[in-house]
Design a protein around this motif. Structure first.
Motif, short mmCIF file in Angstrom:
data_model
loop_
_atom_site.label_atom_id
_atom_site.label_comp_id
_atom_site.label_asym_id
_atom_site.label_seq_id
_atom_site.Cartn_x
_atom_site.Cartn_y
_atom_site.Cartn_z
N ASN A 1 0.84 -1.20 0.00
CA ASN A 1 0.00 0.00 0.00
C ASN A 1 0.88 1.26 0.00
OD1 ASN A 1 -1.73 2.07 0.52
ND2 ASN A 1 -2.41 1.31 2.53
N PRO A 2 0.80 2.11 -1.05
CA PRO A 2 1.64 3.31 -1.12
C PRO A 2 1.48 4.24 0.09
CG PRO A 2 0.38 3.03 -3.15
CD PRO A 2 -0.12 1.99 -2.20
N GLU A 3 0.31 4.18 0.72
CA GLU A 3 0.07 5.02 1.91
C GLU A 3 0.96 4.59 3.08
OE1 GLU A 3 -1.99 7.63 1.87
OE2 GLU A 3 -2.38 7.16 -0.25
N GLN A 4 1.50 3.39 2.99
CA GLN A 4 2.35 2.89 4.08
C GLN A 4 3.85 2.99 3.75
OE1 GLN A 4 -0.76 -0.61 4.74
NE2 GLN A 4 1.04 -0.88 6.03
N ILE A 5 4.13 3.82 2.73
CA ILE A 5 5.53 3.98 2.30
C ILE A 5 5.97 5.41 2.56
CG2 ILE A 5 7.04 4.02 0.27
CD1 ILE A 5 5.40 1.68 -0.86
N ILE A 6 7.21 5.55 3.04
CA ILE A 6 7.83 6.87 3.17
C ILE A 6 9.17 6.81 2.44
CG2 ILE A 6 8.86 6.29 5.44
CD1 ILE A 6 8.63 9.30 6.13
N CYS A 7 9.50 7.88 1.70
CA CYS A 7 10.77 7.90 0.98
C CYS A 7 11.75 8.83 1.69
CB CYS A 7 10.56 8.35 -0.46
SG CYS A 7 9.56 7.18 -1.40
N GLY A 8 13.01 8.51 1.56
CA GLY A 8 14.03 9.33 2.21
C GLY A 8 15.24 9.51 1.32
N ALA A 9 16.07 10.51 1.70
CA ALA A 9 17.34 10.73 0.99
C ALA A 9 18.29 9.63 1.45
CB ALA A 9 17.87 12.11 1.32
N GLY A 10 18.14 8.48 0.85
CA GLY A 10 18.82 7.27 1.31
C GLY A 10 18.04 6.69 2.48
N SER A 11 18.27 5.40 2.77
CA SER A 11 17.57 4.85 3.93
C SER A 11 18.16 5.43 5.22
CB SER A 11 17.57 3.32 3.93
OG SER A 11 18.86 2.83 3.69
N ASP A 12 19.38 5.96 5.14
CA ASP A 12 19.95 6.64 6.31
C ASP A 12 19.00 7.71 6.85
OD1 ASP A 12 22.29 5.26 6.49
OD2 ASP A 12 23.56 6.83 5.68
N GLU A 13 18.38 8.46 5.94
CA GLU A 13 17.48 9.52 6.41
C GLU A 13 16.28 8.92 7.14
OE1 GLU A 13 15.25 12.07 3.70
OE2 GLU A 13 15.62 13.77 5.04
N ILE A 14 15.78 7.80 6.64
CA ILE A 14 14.65 7.14 7.31
C ILE A 14 15.08 6.71 8.72
CG2 ILE A 14 12.95 5.26 7.18
CD1 ILE A 14 12.63 6.99 4.76
N LEU A 15 16.29 6.16 8.82
CA LEU A 15 16.79 5.71 10.13
C LEU A 15 16.90 6.90 11.09
CD1 LEU A 15 19.57 3.27 8.85
CD2 LEU A 15 17.35 2.62 9.82
N GLU A 16 17.36 8.04 10.57
CA GLU A 16 17.46 9.24 11.41
C GLU A 16 16.08 9.72 11.84
OE1 GLU A 16 19.63 12.11 9.17
OE2 GLU A 16 21.47 10.92 9.28
N LEU A 17 15.13 9.74 10.90
CA LEU A 17 13.77 10.19 11.25
C LEU A 17 13.18 9.28 12.33
CD1 LEU A 17 12.24 10.96 7.70
CD2 LEU A 17 13.12 12.61 9.36
N ILE A 18 13.45 7.99 12.21
CA ILE A 18 12.93 7.04 13.20
C ILE A 18 13.50 7.38 14.58
CG2 ILE A 18 13.05 4.63 13.97
CD1 ILE A 18 13.06 3.87 10.92
N ALA A 19 14.81 7.63 14.62
CA ALA A 19 15.45 7.94 15.91
C ALA A 19 14.88 9.23 16.49
CB ALA A 19 16.96 8.03 15.74
#
Ligand SMILES: Cc1ncc(COP(=O)(O)O)c(C=O)c1O
Length: 288
Positions: free
Chosen positions: A12-30
């Motif tokens: 489901n696209p609604e359950q996807i978030i994109c980031g500047a590399g997965s590093d950015e996703i990891l930072e957002l999570i933290a």
């Protein structure tokens, strides 16, 4: 881009978030899920962005022991306490190349407290050939406490375009989107990533090449007396009597491998899978 990722991965696209590399996703999570007084668990030789992300959010990273250079579910669970907020696990892991099975991943989630966020970093998923591997999408669907991360930086071969993404329950995606910089992806990155998704032939060729030379290099290194943990990545880790001398010798011959002191593995070098000629040149030099 989210629609395309959803279509290709059946998500489901609604359950996807994109980031500047997965590093950015990891930072957002933290930033979103931990802060001062909290603990973030990762494994002893886990990807170093985990402790960096935890510390930049003010939390304390807790490195737990591995078994045979592999994450161990029981050891992770034993390290959990009331301060634990997040567990970050690369599967397979960089730099060890080792992985845990889908069943073990499921057990980890099942035995982890419900309010602890489990981050399953699948940066190297495309390289995996093990039958019992599972990316964990089901776990992310089952409850708003698990997130999967993926990247275009490894087998898709476009690290400098900086495109990664995450998949989780809508509640988690909503929280991460609240602190996501609104223009975090470039148009070029999105166009490149979408084109990469369409280039199925390139991926098939890359995976076949990687699998063949990963197994060849592992066997050659073992034949030379190196300890080599079984790798599911696009690199292998090898132990040398004098890793520094080997590093210098290779560098003098235009082959750059990765030193591992920062990962607490100073006797090891991480070697990326390259072209056939590079692999043969490397092994010939190591033989010398
Ligand atoms: C395990 C793991 N996760 C995530 C990343 C981050 O890659 P990127 O930010 O380019 O998506 C890397 C890159 O080295 C990695 O090894």
């Amino acid at each position: 881009m989210r629609e395309k990722l959803g279509e290709i991965n059946n998500l489901n696209p609604e359950q996807i978030i994109c980031g500047a590399g997965s590093d950015e996703i990891l930072e957002l999570i933290a930033y979103a899920y931990c802060g001062e007084g909290d603990e973030v668990i990762y494994t002893q030789h886990g990807f170093l962005v985990y402790p960096i992300a935890a510390m930049s959010a003010g939390a304390k990273p807790i490195a737990v022991a591995e078994k045979n250079l592999t994450a161990d579910v029981d050891t992770i669970l034993a390290a959990v306490n009331e301060r634990t907020r997040i567990v970050m696990l690369a599967n397979p892991n960089n730099p060890t190349g080792t992985y845990i099975s889908g069943a073990e991943l499921k057990r980890l989630r099942a035995d982890l407290r419900e309010d602890i966020l489990l981050v399953i970093d699948n940066a190297y998923a495309e390289c995996v050939t093990a039958d019992d591997y599972d990316m964990g999408y089901d776990l992310a669907d089952a409850a708003p406490n698990t997130i999967i991360t993926r990247t275009f930086s490894k087998m898709y071969g476009i690290p400098a375009l900086r495109v990664g993404w995450g998949y989780a329950a809508p509640e988690i995606i909503d929280i991460l989107n609240r602190i996501r910089p609104p223009f975090n992806l470039t148009t070029l990155g999105q166009v490149g990533a979408c084109a990469a998704l369409d280039d199925v032939e390139f991926m098939q060729k890359s995976v076949a090449h990687n699998t063949k030379w990963r197994e060849w290099l592992s066997a050659e290194l073992r034949g030379l007396g190196c300890e080599v943990p079984p790798s599911q990545g696009n690199f292998v880790l090898a132990k040398f009597a004098d890793a520094n001398a080997v590093f210098e010798k290779l560098r003098a011959n235009d082959i750059i491998v990765r030193e591992m002191g920062g990962y607490g593995l100073p006797e090891y070098l991480r070697i990326s899978i390259g072209l056939e000629a590079d692999m043969k040149k490397l092994v010939a030099l190591l033989g010398e």
